[in-house]
Design a protein around this motif. Structure first.
Motif, PDB file in Angstrom:
ATOM      1  N   UNK A  63       0.922  -1.192   0.149  1.00  0.00           N
ATOM      2  CA  UNK A  63       0.003  -0.016  -0.157  1.00  0.00           C
ATOM      3  C   UNK A  63       0.905   1.322   0.012  1.00  0.00           C
ATOM      4  N   UNK A  64       2.048   1.318   0.855  1.00  0.00           N
ATOM      5  CA  UNK A  64       2.753   2.457   0.810  1.00  0.00           C
ATOM      6  C   UNK A  64       3.516   2.678  -0.433  1.00  0.00           C
ATOM      7  N   UNK A  65       3.881   1.641  -1.245  1.00  0.00           N
ATOM      8  CA  UNK A  65       4.571   1.742  -2.467  1.00  0.00           C
ATOM      9  C   UNK A  65       3.655   2.220  -3.445  1.00  0.00           C
ATOM     10  N   UNK A  66       2.173   1.897  -3.366  1.00  0.00           N
ATOM     11  CA  UNK A  66       1.221   2.286  -4.371  1.00  0.00           C
ATOM     12  C   UNK A  66       0.832   3.979  -4.222  1.00  0.00           C
ATOM     13  N   UNK A  67       0.738   4.242  -3.125  1.00  0.00           N
ATOM     14  CA  UNK A  67       0.351   5.514  -2.756  1.00  0.00           C
ATOM     15  C   UNK A  67       1.769   6.468  -2.955  1.00  0.00           C
ATOM     16  N   UNK A  68       2.805   6.033  -2.803  1.00  0.00           N
ATOM     17  CA  UNK A  68       4.124   6.711  -3.103  1.00  0.00           C
ATOM     18  C   UNK A  68       4.130   6.986  -4.632  1.00  0.00           C
ATOM     19  N   UNK A  69       3.522   6.061  -5.347  1.00  0.00           N
ATOM     20  CA  UNK A  69       3.710   6.107  -6.528  1.00  0.00           C
ATOM     21  C   UNK A  69       2.455   7.226  -7.206  1.00  0.00           C
ATOM     22  N   UNK A  70       1.384   7.061  -6.538  1.00  0.00           N
ATOM     23  CA  UNK A  70       0.450   8.065  -6.769  1.00  0.00           C
ATOM     24  C   UNK A  70       0.853   9.592  -6.330  1.00  0.00           C
ATOM     25  N   UNK A  71       1.628   9.823  -5.428  1.00  0.00           N
ATOM     26  CA  UNK A  71       2.169  11.043  -5.045  1.00  0.00           C
ATOM     27  C   UNK A  71       3.098  11.506  -6.069  1.00  0.00           C
ATOM     28  N   UNK A  72       3.830  10.666  -6.730  1.00  0.00           N
ATOM     29  CA  UNK A  72       4.892  10.990  -7.421  1.00  0.00           C
ATOM     30  C   UNK A  72       4.202  11.423  -8.948  1.00  0.00           C
ATOM     31  N   UNK A  73       2.993  10.672  -9.290  1.00  0.00           N
ATOM     32  CA  UNK A  73       2.221  11.038 -10.590  1.00  0.00           C
ATOM     33  C   UNK A  73       1.517  12.408 -10.244  1.00  0.00           C
ATOM     34  N   UNK A  74       1.208  12.752  -9.252  1.00  0.00           N
ATOM     35  CA  UNK A  74       0.391  14.042  -8.916  1.00  0.00           C
ATOM     36  C   UNK A  74       1.553  15.107  -9.097  1.00  0.00           C
ATOM     37  N   UNK A  75       2.659  14.850  -8.301  1.00  0.00           N
ATOM     38  CA  UNK A  75       3.477  15.843  -8.710  1.00  0.00           C
ATOM     39  C   UNK A  75       4.099  16.173  -9.925  1.00  0.00           C
ATOM     40  N   UNK A  76       4.149  15.307 -10.799  1.00  0.00           N
ATOM     41  CA  UNK A  76       4.282  15.721 -11.966  1.00  0.00           C
ATOM     42  C   UNK A  76       3.502  16.441 -12.752  1.00  0.00           C
ATOM     43  N   UNK A  77       2.158  16.453 -12.467  1.00  0.00           N
ATOM     44  CA  UNK A  77       1.109  17.377 -13.030  1.00  0.00           C
ATOM     45  C   UNK A  77       0.903  18.766 -12.366  1.00  0.00           C
ATOM     46  N   UNK A  78       1.648  18.846 -11.269  1.00  0.00           N
ATOM     47  CA  UNK A  78       1.371  19.828 -10.245  1.00  0.00           C
ATOM     48  C   UNK A  78       2.399  21.218 -10.916  1.00  0.00           C
ATOM     49  N   UNK A  79       1.685  22.354 -10.825  1.00  0.00           N
ATOM     50  CA  UNK A  79       2.729  23.535 -11.147  1.00  0.00           C
ATOM     51  C   UNK A  79       3.699  23.739  -9.914  1.00  0.00           C
ATOM     52  N   UNK A  80       4.417  24.936 -10.065  1.00  0.00           N
ATOM     53  CA  UNK A  80       5.411  25.036  -8.921  1.00  0.00           C
ATOM     54  C   UNK A  80       4.827  25.402  -7.759  1.00  0.00           C
ATOM     55  N   UNK A  81       3.841  26.190  -7.473  1.00  0.00           N
ATOM     56  CA  UNK A  81       3.302  26.567  -6.175  1.00  0.00           C
ATOM     57  C   UNK A  81       2.760  25.357  -5.680  1.00  0.00           C
ATOM     58  N   UNK A  82       1.896  24.459  -6.388  1.00  0.00           N
ATOM     59  CA  UNK A  82       1.291  23.268  -5.865  1.00  0.00           C
ATOM     60  C   UNK A  82       2.320  22.331  -5.414  1.00  0.00           C
ATOM     61  N   UNK A  83       3.414  22.375  -6.226  1.00  0.00           N
ATOM     62  CA  UNK A  83       4.632  21.297  -5.870  1.00  0.00           C
ATOM     63  C   UNK A  83       4.921  21.910  -4.429  1.00  0.00           C
ATOM     64  N   UNK A  84       5.436  22.874  -4.329  1.00  0.00           N
ATOM     65  CA  UNK A  84       5.836  23.354  -3.110  1.00  0.00           C
ATOM     66  C   UNK A  84       5.156  23.285  -1.968  1.00  0.00           C
ATOM     67  N   UNK A  85       3.799  23.453  -2.126  1.00  0.00           N
ATOM     68  CA  UNK A  85       2.793  23.363  -1.147  1.00  0.00           C
ATOM     69  C   UNK A  85       2.824  21.714  -0.660  1.00  0.00           C
ATOM     70  N   UNK A  86       2.692  21.175  -1.523  1.00  0.00           N
ATOM     71  CA  UNK A  86       2.618  19.645  -1.383  1.00  0.00           C
ATOM     72  C   UNK A  86       4.017  18.958  -0.457  1.00  0.00           C
ATOM     73  N   UNK A  87       5.218  19.511  -1.034  1.00  0.00           N
ATOM     74  CA  UNK A  87       6.582  19.240  -0.003  1.00  0.00           C
ATOM     75  C   UNK A  87       6.150  19.759   1.167  1.00  0.00           C
ATOM     76  N   UNK A  88       5.786  21.099   1.259  1.00  0.00           N
ATOM     77  CA  UNK A  88       5.558  21.768   2.515  1.00  0.00           C
ATOM     78  C   UNK A  88       5.009  20.838   3.557  1.00  0.00           C
ATOM     79  N   UNK A  89       3.677  20.362   3.119  1.00  0.00           N
ATOM     80  CA  UNK A  89       2.758  19.699   3.950  1.00  0.00           C
ATOM     81  C   UNK A  89       3.365  18.426   4.371  1.00  0.00           C
ATOM     82  N   UNK A  90       4.402  17.662   3.488  1.00  0.00           N
ATOM     83  CA  UNK A  90       4.793  16.434   3.929  1.00  0.00           C
ATOM     84  C   UNK A  90       5.818  16.586   5.007  1.00  0.00           C
TER      85      UNK A  90
END
Length: 367
Positions: free
Chosen positions: A191-218
């Motif tokens: 499950x951890x591997x699947x969700x980590x892959x999902x996070x990576x996929x979302x980061x690929x489609x995010x713009x710079x601000x969204x990507x920074x916010x995602x990293x900040x939350x984690x």
């Protein structure tokens, strides 16, 4: 005539051996109570230190006056900024340690924790989903910080929902394999591997601000906490702590082995399913409010077990106290080590928790 006295037990007799066993048991129990009392004292002292230090230091006398309700220079800072952060650290540390203790017991695996079972990754996926598709992280701050989450309630709710989804997936996969402990660990890794892959996929489609916010939350940060969120944490932690303490003898029986526990009348499958669900709920609430905070749920039970043993009558409250100390201490370090900058507490727990866990493993193998 002198009254007859009760004869003393001869050395080496069965009665003498029984007395020695009783003395050893009382000594061991007293040592565990001393440990719990010491943890409470350390926690209170650390709380006072944590209040007085930070971006700027405050005199201890003013802090005590503010805590007693006397309004002064630092009253608002203490009660509106530092105290919610400190109380949140205590509650979150206790919750993560308690979840790790129960998971390690019911799965009979020393590596079980909310982080290693993938709950943190599933919550991070939910937060990333909210930031990108629900517009919760599209605001750029102007001066002090690079990014901020403009709708933290949506992010928190989605992180919690996906953490529960991750838990239910682990439970469903485990049920298909007759709920064996090994199956739950393997299901958590998958499950951890699947969700980590999902996070990576979302980061690929995010713009710079969204990507920074995602990293900040984690990163994992206690600075986002409010008194209302502290109340929710306490409302979840207290009844679950009482439930786990109530079932302490069942967990002791499960530590002795599956067949032994079943022979003593413990429904091990039900205990494992309920224990996993409730401990996952604890971890999900913490992660959804604060982001990913690793190693507390893994290290605190191991430290406590090495000091006072595996008796869950003392291990459960002891682990909760040690977890509270570790997280509040880490947050104090995060606020003071390069002040006035504040490091996310998740970074500190990762730096401290990794080497500490390796040390505990090495000590354990040497024994």
């Amino acid at each position: 005539m002198f009254p007859l006295k009760k004869p003393l037990a001869e050395p080496g007799s069965a009665q003498d051996g029984g007395n020695e066993t009783a003395r050893m048991y009382l000594h061991s129990t007293a040592r565990k109570f001393v440990f719990l009392g010491s943890c409470i004292i350390i926690l209170l002292l650390l709380m006072m230190v944590s209040i007085t230090v930070g971006t700027f230091s405050m005199p201890l006398g003013d802090v005590i006056n503010a805590l007693l309700g006397h309004e002064g220079t630092y009253y608002n800072i203490i009660w509106n900024i530092r105290m919610p952060r400190i109380i949140a650290g205590m509650l979150a540390g206790a919750s993560l340690a308690l979840a790790g203790t129960v998971m390690q017991c019911v799965l009979r695996n020393p590596l079980a924790s909310p982080y290693t079972l993938g709950l943190s990754q599933s919550a991070a996926f939910g937060a990333a989903f909210a930031i990108i598709f629900l517009g919760a992280g599209s605001t750029m701050a102007s001066t002090t910080t690079a990014v901020m989450i403009n709708n933290p309630y949506v992010v928190t709710m989605m992180a919690f929902v996906w953490a529960i989804v991750g838990t239910l997936l682990i439970m469903a996969l485990s049920a298909l394999t007759r709920v064996s402990p090994e199956a739950m660990i393997l299901a958590g890794v998958a499950i951890a591997a699947i969700f980590q892959a999902g996070i990576t996929a979302l980061q690929f489609f995010a713009d710079s601000v969204q990507l920074s916010t995602m990293v900040y939350w984690t990163f994992g940060d206690l600075g986002r906490m409010t008194w209302e969120q502290c109340g929710i944490l306490a409302a979840v932690l207290v009844p679950l702590l009482l439930y786990f303490i109530y079932n302490r003898w069942s967990y002791n029986a499960m530590d002795a082995g599956e067949e032994t526990a079943n022979g003593l009348g413990v429904n091990t499958k039900r205990m494992r399913m309920v224990g996993m669900l409730l401990s996952s709920l604890l971890a999900a609430v913490v992660v959804s409010f604060m982001g990913i905070i690793g190693f507390i749920g893994l290290v605190a039970p191991h430290m406590t077990r090495r000091i006072i043993g595996g008796d869950h009558r003392f291990l459960i409250p002891g682990s909760a106290l040690v977890g509270a100390i570790l997280l509040m201490g880490s947050d104090t370090v995060a606020r003071t080590v390069i002040s006035p900058l504040v490091i996310p507490v998740g970074v500190i727990t990762a730096f401290l928790g990794g080497p500490l866990f390796i040390y505990l493993l090495v000590k354990g193998y040497r024994k």
